[in-house]
Design an enzyme around this catalytic site. Structure first.
Site, mmCIF file in Angstrom:
data_model
loop_
_atom_site.group_PDB
_atom_site.id
_atom_site.type_symbol
_atom_site.label_atom_id
_atom_site.label_comp_id
_atom_site.label_asym_id
_atom_site.label_seq_id
_atom_site.Cartn_x
_atom_site.Cartn_y
_atom_site.Cartn_z
ATOM 1 N N GLY A 46 31.839 -21.058 -6.332
ATOM 2 C CA GLY A 46 32.345 -21.322 -7.670
ATOM 3 C C GLY A 46 31.183 -21.249 -8.651
ATOM 4 O O GLY A 46 30.051 -21.543 -8.276
ATOM 5 N N LEU A 97 24.785 -24.494 -7.469
ATOM 6 C CA LEU A 97 23.737 -23.481 -7.653
ATOM 7 C C LEU A 97 22.733 -23.898 -8.718
ATOM 8 O O LEU A 97 21.605 -23.423 -8.726
ATOM 9 C CB LEU A 97 24.349 -22.118 -8.005
ATOM 10 C CG LEU A 97 25.238 -21.474 -6.928
ATOM 11 C CD1 LEU A 97 25.734 -20.124 -7.403
ATOM 12 C CD2 LEU A 97 24.500 -21.341 -5.603
ATOM 13 N N GLU A 139 33.896 -27.228 -10.841
ATOM 14 C CA GLU A 139 33.655 -26.249 -11.915
ATOM 15 C C GLU A 139 34.228 -26.731 -13.249
ATOM 16 O O GLU A 139 33.634 -26.521 -14.309
ATOM 17 C CB GLU A 139 34.249 -24.878 -11.553
ATOM 18 C CG GLU A 139 33.698 -24.261 -10.267
ATOM 19 C CD GLU A 139 32.181 -24.292 -10.169
ATOM 20 O OE1 GLU A 139 31.510 -24.168 -11.199
ATOM 21 O OE2 GLU A 139 31.675 -24.449 -9.050
HETATM 22 ZN ZN ZN Z 1 27.911 -26.710 -9.803
#
Ligand code: ZN
Length: 187
Positions: A46, A97, A139
């Site tokens: 995501g 990330l 997200e």
């Molecule tokens: Zn994240």
């Protein structure tokens, strides 16, 4: 298609509520394509637009690399709104990330009902459960300026502080392109 730098913990845009998308022009389509390549390159499942420095209420999801989810389709989600959350909550491990190498079990509702628009700005309402609901909630939070580490207990926040400082100060080696300073914004 190109890879975009991923914004990191400490970057201002990650703390900003993203703006509503009112028009999907070629630039927006290109952004979405690049978000998919950036996410796949980093083995993510995501990615939110502010994670590539764009102030837009868009996230992409692709959980097809996960065992038992091979048939699930990649999705581009525009202007999402979570309209219902199940009372039942479950714990699942999350990562991000923008906060590399930090992983933790987070408790969230097991199922959600989410409304969103596709690239034609057509409205959809879907019910999502388990992994999909998990990724979507993570997200969706990004688009509100919320990070999964915000749910950590004060003790756990203290524990990860040195790691977060390293990420913020670009002292951590990361094997995908990342933003070079905290004010980064995609042009
Ligand atoms: Zn994240």
């Amino acid at each position: 298609m190109s890879l975009l730098p991923v914004t990191l913990f400490g970057d201002k845009i990650l703390r900003k509520k993203t703006s509503k998308v009112t028009e999907v022009d070629n630039k927006t389509i290109e952004l979405i394509k690049n978000m998919f390549s950036t996410m796949h390159n980093a083995n993510g499942i995501g990615l939110a637009a502010n994670q590539v420095g764009a102030d837009k209420a868009i996230f992409v999801v692709d959980i097809s690399a996960l065992e038992d989810y091979e048939d699930s389709k990649p999705m581009a989600i525009i202007n999402p709104k979570i309209v219902e959350r199940s009372e039942e909550k479950i714990k699942m491990e999350e990562g991000c990330l923008s906060i590399p190498e930090i992983r933790a079990e987070i408790e969230r509702p097991k199922e959600i009902i989410i409304t969103y628009q596709d690239v034609d700005l057509k409205e959809h309402t879907i019910k999502a459960g388990d992994v999909l609901a998990r990724v979507m909630q993570h997200e969706y939070d990004h688009l509100q300026g919320i990070l999964f580490t915000d749910y950590f207990t004060p003790e756990d926040k203290k524990k990860i502080k040195p790691q977060l400082e390293d990420i913020k100060n670009r002292k951590k080696e990361i094997d995908y392109p990342v933003s070079d300073d905290v004010s980064y914004q995609l042009r």
